[in-house]
Design a protein around this motif. Structure first.
Motif, PDB file in Angstrom:
ATOM      1  N   LEU A  58      -6.772  -1.888   9.266  1.00 57.25           N
ATOM      2  CA  LEU A  58      -6.251  -1.768   7.858  1.00 57.25           C
ATOM      3  C   LEU A  58      -4.746  -1.398   7.882  1.00 57.25           C
ATOM      4  N   ARG A  59      -4.464  -0.540   8.861  1.00 58.99           N
ATOM      5  CA  ARG A  59      -3.040  -0.395   9.123  1.00 58.99           C
ATOM      6  C   ARG A  59      -2.122  -1.514   9.061  1.00 58.99           C
ATOM      7  N   PHE A  60      -2.480  -2.404  10.062  1.00 60.12           N
ATOM      8  CA  PHE A  60      -1.649  -3.712  10.321  1.00 60.12           C
ATOM      9  C   PHE A  60      -1.823  -4.418   9.092  1.00 60.12           C
ATOM     10  N   LEU A  61      -2.995  -4.499   8.235  1.00 59.52           N
ATOM     11  CA  LEU A  61      -3.099  -5.575   7.235  1.00 59.52           C
ATOM     12  C   LEU A  61      -1.986  -4.747   6.114  1.00 59.52           C
ATOM     13  N   THR A  62      -2.173  -3.492   5.941  1.00 58.04           N
ATOM     14  CA  THR A  62      -1.196  -2.850   4.809  1.00 58.04           C
ATOM     15  C   THR A  62       0.327  -2.974   5.237  1.00 58.04           C
ATOM     16  N   THR A  63       0.626  -3.053   6.375  1.00 56.64           N
ATOM     17  CA  THR A  63       2.014  -3.135   6.627  1.00 56.64           C
ATOM     18  C   THR A  63       2.377  -4.752   6.357  1.00 56.64           C
ATOM     19  N   THR A  64       1.543  -5.669   6.822  1.00 56.77           N
ATOM     20  CA  THR A  64       1.704  -7.006   6.461  1.00 56.77           C
ATOM     21  C   THR A  64       2.058  -7.382   4.977  1.00 56.77           C
ATOM     22  N   VAL A  65       1.082  -6.728   4.084  1.00 50.01           N
ATOM     23  CA  VAL A  65       1.171  -6.952   2.685  1.00 50.01           C
ATOM     24  C   VAL A  65       2.523  -6.403   2.070  1.00 50.01           C
ATOM     25  N   VAL A  66       2.794  -5.252   2.491  1.00 50.47           N
ATOM     26  CA  VAL A  66       4.014  -4.159   1.889  1.00 50.47           C
ATOM     27  C   VAL A  66       5.360  -4.871   2.336  1.00 50.47           C
ATOM     28  N   ASN A  67       5.397  -5.481   3.736  1.00 51.73           N
ATOM     29  CA  ASN A  67       6.624  -6.146   4.096  1.00 51.73           C
ATOM     30  C   ASN A  67       7.003  -7.304   3.479  1.00 51.73           C
ATOM     31  N   LEU A  68       6.007  -8.073   2.950  1.00 52.92           N
ATOM     32  CA  LEU A  68       6.248  -9.132   2.110  1.00 52.92           C
ATOM     33  C   LEU A  68       7.272  -8.887   0.917  1.00 52.92           C
ATOM     34  N   PHE A  69       6.970  -7.764   0.288  1.00 51.71           N
ATOM     35  CA  PHE A  69       8.096  -7.265  -0.691  1.00 51.71           C
ATOM     36  C   PHE A  69       9.053  -6.532  -0.604  1.00 51.71           C
ATOM     37  N   PHE A  70       9.216  -6.439   0.851  1.00 52.22           N
ATOM     38  CA  PHE A  70      10.479  -5.578   1.326  1.00 52.22           C
ATOM     39  C   PHE A  70      11.909  -5.857   0.583  1.00 52.22           C
ATOM     40  N   GLY A  71      12.263  -7.190   0.950  1.00 52.96           N
ATOM     41  CA  GLY A  71      13.438  -7.470   0.071  1.00 52.96           C
ATOM     42  C   GLY A  71      13.670  -7.283  -1.355  1.00 52.96           C
ATOM     43  N   LYS A  72      12.621  -7.273  -2.176  1.00 52.39           N
ATOM     44  CA  LYS A  72      12.502  -6.825  -3.447  1.00 52.39           C
ATOM     45  C   LYS A  72      12.658  -5.465  -3.761  1.00 52.39           C
ATOM     46  N   LEU A  73      12.039  -4.520  -2.839  1.00 55.03           N
ATOM     47  CA  LEU A  73      12.061  -3.429  -3.143  1.00 55.03           C
ATOM     48  C   LEU A  73      13.272  -2.770  -2.858  1.00 55.03           C
ATOM     49  N   VAL A  74      13.903  -3.349  -1.754  1.00 55.00           N
ATOM     50  CA  VAL A  74      15.309  -2.717  -1.146  1.00 55.00           C
ATOM     51  C   VAL A  74      16.198  -2.943  -2.324  1.00 55.00           C
ATOM     52  N   TYR A  75      16.097  -4.224  -2.720  1.00 59.52           N
ATOM     53  CA  TYR A  75      17.137  -4.382  -4.120  1.00 59.52           C
ATOM     54  C   TYR A  75      16.946  -3.637  -5.259  1.00 59.52           C
ATOM     55  N   ARG A  76      15.700  -3.358  -5.572  1.00 60.87           N
ATOM     56  CA  ARG A  76      15.454  -2.472  -6.769  1.00 60.87           C
ATOM     57  C   ARG A  76      15.621  -0.831  -6.406  1.00 60.87           C
ATOM     58  N   PHE A  77      15.208  -0.437  -5.263  1.00 66.83           N
ATOM     59  CA  PHE A  77      15.342   1.055  -5.155  1.00 66.83           C
ATOM     60  C   PHE A  77      16.263   1.535  -4.197  1.00 66.83           C
ATOM     61  N   GLY A  78      16.613   0.527  -3.359  1.00 62.45           N
ATOM     62  CA  GLY A  78      17.457   1.126  -2.296  1.00 62.45           C
ATOM     63  C   GLY A  78      16.916   1.653  -1.057  1.00 62.45           C
ATOM     64  N   THR A  79      17.522   1.577   0.167  1.00 62.67           N
ATOM     65  CA  THR A  79      17.054   2.073   1.334  1.00 62.67           C
ATOM     66  C   THR A  79      16.542   3.368   1.339  1.00 62.67           C
ATOM     67  N   LYS A  80      17.203   4.486   0.728  1.00 62.76           N
ATOM     68  CA  LYS A  80      17.187   5.883   0.994  1.00 62.76           C
ATOM     69  C   LYS A  80      15.763   6.251   0.329  1.00 62.76           C
ATOM     70  N   LYS A  81      15.581   5.737  -0.851  1.00 67.54           N
ATOM     71  CA  LYS A  81      14.406   5.985  -1.742  1.00 67.54           C
ATOM     72  C   LYS A  81      13.117   5.597  -0.907  1.00 67.54           C
ATOM     73  N   LEU A  82      13.346   4.073  -0.181  1.00 72.78           N
ATOM     74  CA  LEU A  82      11.977   3.798   0.270  1.00 72.78           C
ATOM     75  C   LEU A  82      11.870   4.598   1.702  1.00 72.78           C
ATOM     76  N   ILE A  83      12.822   4.746   2.383  1.00 70.52           N
ATOM     77  CA  ILE A  83      12.794   5.832   3.557  1.00 70.52           C
ATOM     78  C   ILE A  83      11.967   7.067   3.140  1.00 70.52           C
ATOM     79  N   CYS A  84      12.435   7.907   2.011  1.00 72.03           N
ATOM     80  CA  CYS A  84      11.725   8.854   1.730  1.00 72.03           C
ATOM     81  C   CYS A  84      10.310   8.749   1.259  1.00 72.03           C
ATOM     82  N   ALA A  85      10.133   7.775   0.433  1.00 69.82           N
ATOM     83  CA  ALA A  85       8.832   7.375   0.044  1.00 69.82           C
ATOM     84  C   ALA A  85       7.842   7.099   1.477  1.00 69.82           C
ATOM     85  N   GLY A  86       8.755   6.311   2.491  1.00 67.10           N
ATOM     86  CA  GLY A  86       7.902   6.151   3.566  1.00 67.10           C
ATOM     87  C   GLY A  86       7.476   7.399   4.341  1.00 67.10           C
TER      88      GLY A  86
END
Length: 428
Positions: free
Chosen positions: A58-86
């Motif tokens: 489940l951990r690997f599958l979740t990482t697979t799905v979330v990383n598909l949207f990584f570029g869009k999330l960085v563009y929208r929220f920035g790296t700092k917010k994503l790191i804090c959320a992570g």
């Protein structure tokens, strides 16, 4: 004015330091040390180990799905917010697992783990290095990701005595509480010290001792819309998937194979320890080699080490020569594993450049992680069907032969496009 410039330059190292700490704690404490919890949790709660191991899938599958949207999330929220959320997700994972009493709750915790590692691991680190560092990206990425091995080695020494407290079957809960506190401290460091963007030109540059020979500087690249029209884009994704499947699959069955043929348990443990320590060296070396000698050589060295690793597994026997082969094979396997970590962002940067970097590296990591989820079960299915892991070794070997050949074409095709793009840019 000169003093101010020095301060700006120095802040690159603050960012690199934060990334190192982030990787050491997130991957070192939450990922590398996970196997220590399996025995303690399943024994304390009388949970079947097979059912509990689904948490890893489940951990690997979740990482697979979330990383598909990584570029869009960085563009929208920035790296700092994503790191804090992570980091918040990883804290939730640790707390959920500390209070869980049933499988379903552990499964929920794995979803938080997969999400948290997506925003604090390889993908995020590579995006930060690509943004802050103009040269020596490979060396810096390798040095940061080497923190995984260091963090894992330290984590074992710290959390193992807590988990296996004599007379306390629930020591793992105390360990998870300690992990959540450490992660909270890292979260505070990120909140107060991390900067989203470099403020000055000097902060974007890490000095290279011989600039004319330095590589790893990146290039302007192509738009994502153009990248997805290239046939080699999809071939590269397939290569990332097969590489992750083969290397992770081999890692999951190598030690059981040694046990099956009678290799001493203590000797296998020694090989495991040496291999783990060498991961720190191999990740840094892969990045350093890329910066100095380029992608093709550094990539092919890793593939060569992977082949030697597979041949070693096939030749291992319960003899003095077999023991020597097993030890040497463990060394080579450590120098193949950067293909599934450090090399992923370097592939993205080398093939498609900076414009689409966040999107491409997210997809590459997703493809590799999807391979992780399938590799180990595939090896064990082969064992159930054929009574040994030999068939799995040959299948993984064929996969790596295909990937090695395919990546030569991918790299050549991408290099031709890169030269054309840079030529047009120079004329403008």
């Amino acid at each position: 004015m000169e003093e101010r410039s020095k301060l700006k330059f120095n802040y690159v190292w603050v960012i690199i330091g934060l990334c190192f700490i982030m990787v050491a704690t997130s991957l070192g404490l939450c990922s590398s040390g996970r196997n220590l919890y399996l025995t303690a949790i399943t024994d304390a709660l009388s949970i079947p180990r097979g059912a509990f191991s689904v948490t890893n899938t489940l951990r690997f599958l979740t990482t697979t799905v979330v990383n598909l949207f990584f570029g869009k999330l960085v563009y929208r929220f920035g790296t700092k917010k994503l790191i804090c959320a992570g980091l918040l997700c990883l804290i939730c994972f640790a707390l959920i697992n500390s209070f869980a009493t049933g499988l379903f709750v552990f499964y929920i915790g794995s979803l938080f783990l997969g999400t948290g590692l997506s925003w604090t691991g390889t993908t995020m680190t590579s995006a930060i290095v690509n943004k802050w560092c103009k040269t020596n990206k490979g060396t810096i990425t390798g040095a940061i990701l080497a923190a995984n091995g260091i963090g894992g080695a330290v984590a074992v020494q710290i959390i193992s005595p807590i988990i296996f407290q004599e007379g306390n079957p629930f020591g793992y809960r105390t360990s998870y509480h300690m992990v959540s506190i450490v992660l909270a401290v890292v979260l505070l460091l990120v909140i107060f010290l991390y900067r989203e963007h470099p403020k000055g030109e000097n902060e974007k540059t890490v000095v290279s001792p011989k600039k004319r020979k330095a590589r790893g500087e990146g290039w302007v690249g192509m738009e994502y819309a153009s990248a997805i029209k290239k046939p080699y884009f999809y071939l590269a994704i397939l290569c990332m998937f097969f590489t992750g499947m083969a290397l992770q699959g081999l890692g999951g069955i190598a030690f059981p194979h040694m046990y099956d043929i009678g290799i001493d348990v203590g000797f296998v443990a020694t090989i495991s320890s040496v291999s783990s320590l060498l991961l720190t060296v191999s990740k840094f070396s892969a990045g350093f080699l890329y910066d100095r000698l380029g992608m093709r050589l550094s990539m092919n060295v890793c593939f060569f080490c992977a082949f030697i690793s597979i041949v070693g597994l096939i030749l291992i026997a319960n003899t003095p020569l077999g023991y020597a082969i097993a030890f040497i094979r463990g060394i080579f396997s450590s120098f193949a594993l950067p293909l599934e970590t450090v090399m992923l962002p370097l592939f993205a940067a080398e093939l498609f450049g900076n414009k689409a970097f966040e999107k491409v590296v997210g997809i590459f990591v997703s493809a590799s992680t999807a391979g992780f989820a399938i590799g180990s079960p595939f090896g064990n299915i082969c064992y159930d069907l054929f009574g040994s892991y030999t068939v799995a070794f040959y299948v993984f070997g064929i996969m790596l032969i295909f990937v090695t050949i395919a990546m030569q074409y991918v790299l050549s095709a991408a290099t031709r496009d890169r030269k054309e793009i840079e030529k047009i840019a120079a004329l403008q």
